[in-house]
Write a protein that holds these residues in place. Sequence first.
Motif, PDB file in Angstrom:
ATOM      1  N   ASN A  41       0.667  -1.279  -0.003  1.00 33.46           N
ATOM      2  CA  ASN A  41      -0.218  -0.067   0.074  1.00 33.46           C
ATOM      3  C   ASN A  41       0.825   1.136   0.201  1.00 33.46           C
ATOM      4  O   ASN A  41       1.409   1.686   0.939  1.00 33.46           O
ATOM      5  N   GLN A  42       1.184   1.597  -1.134  1.00 35.77           N
ATOM      6  CA  GLN A  42       2.173   2.860  -1.284  1.00 35.77           C
ATOM      7  C   GLN A  42       1.401   3.958  -0.595  1.00 35.77           C
ATOM      8  O   GLN A  42       2.440   5.023  -0.283  1.00 35.77           O
ATOM      9  N   ASN A  43       0.171   4.277  -0.655  1.00 39.19           N
ATOM     10  CA  ASN A  43      -0.289   5.503   0.128  1.00 39.19           C
ATOM     11  C   ASN A  43       0.089   5.630   1.529  1.00 39.19           C
ATOM     12  O   ASN A  43       0.046   6.696   2.089  1.00 39.19           O
ATOM     13  N   ASP A  44       0.436   4.454   2.179  1.00 36.56           N
ATOM     14  CA  ASP A  44       0.467   4.434   3.662  1.00 36.56           C
ATOM     15  C   ASP A  44       2.032   4.487   3.933  1.00 36.56           C
ATOM     16  O   ASP A  44       2.271   4.897   5.038  1.00 36.56           O
ATOM     17  N   ILE A  45       2.857   4.448   2.997  1.00 32.80           N
ATOM     18  CA  ILE A  45       4.435   4.421   3.274  1.00 32.80           C
ATOM     19  C   ILE A  45       4.827   5.867   4.039  1.00 32.80           C
ATOM     20  O   ILE A  45       4.493   6.826   3.176  1.00 32.80           O
ATOM     21  N   ASP A  46       5.444   5.842   5.000  1.00 30.25           N
ATOM     22  CA  ASP A  46       6.114   6.966   5.581  1.00 30.25           C
ATOM     23  C   ASP A  46       7.655   6.629   5.788  1.00 30.25           C
ATOM     24  O   ASP A  46       7.879   6.071   6.579  1.00 30.25           O
ATOM     25  N   LEU A  47       8.508   7.148   4.627  1.00 32.66           N
ATOM     26  CA  LEU A  47       9.723   6.740   4.569  1.00 32.66           C
ATOM     27  C   LEU A  47      10.575   7.166   6.033  1.00 32.66           C
ATOM     28  O   LEU A  47      11.357   6.525   6.515  1.00 32.66           O
ATOM     29  N   LYS A  48      10.202   8.588   6.304  1.00 42.96           N
ATOM     30  CA  LYS A  48      10.756   8.998   7.469  1.00 42.96           C
ATOM     31  C   LYS A  48      10.582   8.490   9.020  1.00 42.96           C
ATOM     32  O   LYS A  48      11.225   7.995   9.760  1.00 42.96           O
ATOM     33  N   ARG A  49       9.209   7.871   8.875  1.00 46.65           N
ATOM     34  CA  ARG A  49       8.599   7.247   9.943  1.00 46.65           C
ATOM     35  C   ARG A  49       9.477   5.642  10.231  1.00 46.65           C
ATOM     36  O   ARG A  49       9.836   5.352  11.171  1.00 46.65           O
ATOM     37  N   ARG A  50       9.364   5.264   9.005  1.00 45.46           N
ATOM     38  CA  ARG A  50      10.124   3.863   8.817  1.00 45.46           C
ATOM     39  C   ARG A  50      11.622   3.941   9.221  1.00 45.46           C
ATOM     40  O   ARG A  50      12.078   2.851   9.892  1.00 45.46           O
ATOM     41  N   LYS A  51      12.188   4.814   8.780  1.00 44.95           N
ATOM     42  CA  LYS A  51      13.677   5.051   9.114  1.00 44.95           C
ATOM     43  C   LYS A  51      13.735   4.724  10.803  1.00 44.95           C
ATOM     44  O   LYS A  51      14.742   4.332  11.156  1.00 44.95           O
ATOM     45  N   LEU A  52      13.023   5.868  11.473  1.00 41.36           N
ATOM     46  CA  LEU A  52      13.044   5.793  13.106  1.00 41.36           C
ATOM     47  C   LEU A  52      12.789   4.113  13.378  1.00 41.36           C
ATOM     48  O   LEU A  52      13.433   3.633  14.129  1.00 41.36           O
ATOM     49  N   GLU A  53      11.675   3.386  12.865  1.00 42.55           N
ATOM     50  CA  GLU A  53      11.271   2.388  13.254  1.00 42.55           C
ATOM     51  C   GLU A  53      12.293   1.150  13.130  1.00 42.55           C
ATOM     52  O   GLU A  53      12.578   0.402  13.859  1.00 42.55           O
ATOM     53  N   ILE A  54      13.040   1.553  11.982  1.00 48.66           N
ATOM     54  CA  ILE A  54      14.202   0.368  11.429  1.00 48.66           C
ATOM     55  C   ILE A  54      15.219   0.435  12.308  1.00 48.66           C
ATOM     56  O   ILE A  54      16.120  -0.567  12.809  1.00 48.66           O
ATOM     57  N   CYS A  55      15.632   1.684  12.880  1.00 49.70           N
ATOM     58  CA  CYS A  55      16.808   2.066  13.727  1.00 49.70           C
ATOM     59  C   CYS A  55      16.426   1.353  14.912  1.00 49.70           C
ATOM     60  O   CYS A  55      17.385   0.561  15.423  1.00 49.70           O
ATOM     61  N   GLU A  56      15.294   1.449  15.423  1.00 47.82           N
ATOM     62  CA  GLU A  56      14.965   0.804  16.741  1.00 47.82           C
ATOM     63  C   GLU A  56      14.974  -0.897  16.465  1.00 47.82           C
ATOM     64  O   GLU A  56      15.402  -1.731  17.423  1.00 47.82           O
ATOM     65  N   GLU A  57      14.549  -1.420  15.426  1.00 50.79           N
ATOM     66  CA  GLU A  57      14.664  -2.923  15.102  1.00 50.79           C
ATOM     67  C   GLU A  57      16.103  -3.259  15.064  1.00 50.79           C
ATOM     68  O   GLU A  57      16.618  -4.265  15.774  1.00 50.79           O
ATOM     69  N   LEU A  58      16.915  -2.631  14.543  1.00 47.98           N
ATOM     70  CA  LEU A  58      18.483  -2.572  14.566  1.00 47.98           C
ATOM     71  C   LEU A  58      18.992  -2.983  15.888  1.00 47.98           C
ATOM     72  O   LEU A  58      19.909  -3.774  16.197  1.00 47.98           O
ATOM     73  N   ASN A  59      18.733  -2.104  16.764  1.00 46.35           N
ATOM     74  CA  ASN A  59      19.024  -2.251  17.988  1.00 46.35           C
ATOM     75  C   ASN A  59      18.685  -3.324  18.931  1.00 46.35           C
ATOM     76  O   ASN A  59      19.508  -3.660  19.875  1.00 46.35           O
ATOM     77  N   GLU A  60      17.509  -3.725  18.490  1.00 48.23           N
ATOM     78  CA  GLU A  60      16.749  -4.933  19.179  1.00 48.23           C
ATOM     79  C   GLU A  60      17.507  -6.022  18.857  1.00 48.23           C
ATOM     80  O   GLU A  60      17.630  -7.179  19.522  1.00 48.23           O
ATOM     81  N   LYS A  61      17.625  -6.152  17.449  1.00 48.42           N
ATOM     82  CA  LYS A  61      17.896  -7.408  16.820  1.00 48.42           C
ATOM     83  C   LYS A  61      19.490  -7.604  16.521  1.00 48.42           C
ATOM     84  O   LYS A  61      19.859  -8.712  15.734  1.00 48.42           O
ATOM     85  N   SER A  62      20.347  -6.617  16.477  1.00 45.29           N
ATOM     86  CA  SER A  62      21.580  -6.537  15.991  1.00 45.29           C
ATOM     87  C   SER A  62      22.429  -7.483  16.624  1.00 45.29           C
ATOM     88  O   SER A  62      23.411  -8.036  16.099  1.00 45.29           O
TER      89      SER A  62
END
Length: 324
Positions: A41-62
């Motif tokens: 769903n391309q209408n829902d994508i928020d690249l800036k928000r996902r950047k923050l979320e991915i940064c959190e994921e990296l810290n949790e799963k690295s």
Amino acid sequence: MKYCELLINELNLDSTGVMPCCTPISTEAPKYLSTKNGTINQNDIDLKRRKLEICEELNEKSNNFLCKQCIHLIDCENFQKEDLYTQKYNSIHIKSTSRDEGIESYSKKEILQKAYAEDMIDTENLTVRFREENDVSISEEVTELLSLFEEKGFKIIHFSTINTTYQPTIEKLLKEGKCTLNVSLDCGNSETYKKIKQIDKFNDCIENLKKYVEVAKQTEAITIHYMLIKGLNDNKEEIINFFKLMNEIGIKTVGVRINHEDLTAFYQKKLSSKTINNYKKLITFFCDEAKKYNMRLDNDSCREQNFLLNKKEGFFENIKNFFK
């Protein structure tokens, strides 16, 4: 705090989704969005928000194998999450979805237009990479994206291909000095080529190279790669034939690397010492041959080669220490 260099600077439009990573050892790295469970769903994508979320994921799963081995994952006490918002993308990787079977496609142009609208792309310093496992297909999709980049502005476009089909668009950009061409030849004769590529297109590839070299504004813009593959081209005789052929064509830039399967096995400490030592010797030999023919080694073609060329430590020893 851990963060990823690619997360800040690069946008990767892959066949399986949109992600900040295209490295082979991180195929399960966090994605902006994925096509695995259907269309996105391309209408829902928020690249800036996902950047923050991915940064959190990296810290949790690295600590898992997910990204632990990746050279782009960095510990940084001073890293500020605000950097994810202020730093614009200066690199975009694109892999065409037209040849992927069973994968839902999505509009890369719409994703890019959204990024442009949110002022997330550094148009003055933008590097664009079109890559394919086979030939780069100057398809309708690629033509459309090239028009978008020409409209918005870019610094350089890189094409990675096996080069069995001549592309007038690549010829035009080479003439104008607006692109580079990376070709994975991996051998010096047609018999080895057929074994590696599983197609009989060696002569086509060589003839296309000759045409590109003739029209290129800068011959250094064309790089020919030699990927070492155990049991197929991992011998000095093949490397010697490769350099003789490159010299005849007029190639000025070459690169050497290890195939992804063995490189990943090395990261996982599953590669035998015999194989490691053989790769070490062959990479050294390749570099010596390049020097003999006065050819430039493409340091950026693969990170592992840089360790050897910088002479900081032995090639594999340096990688081992880096990932400890």
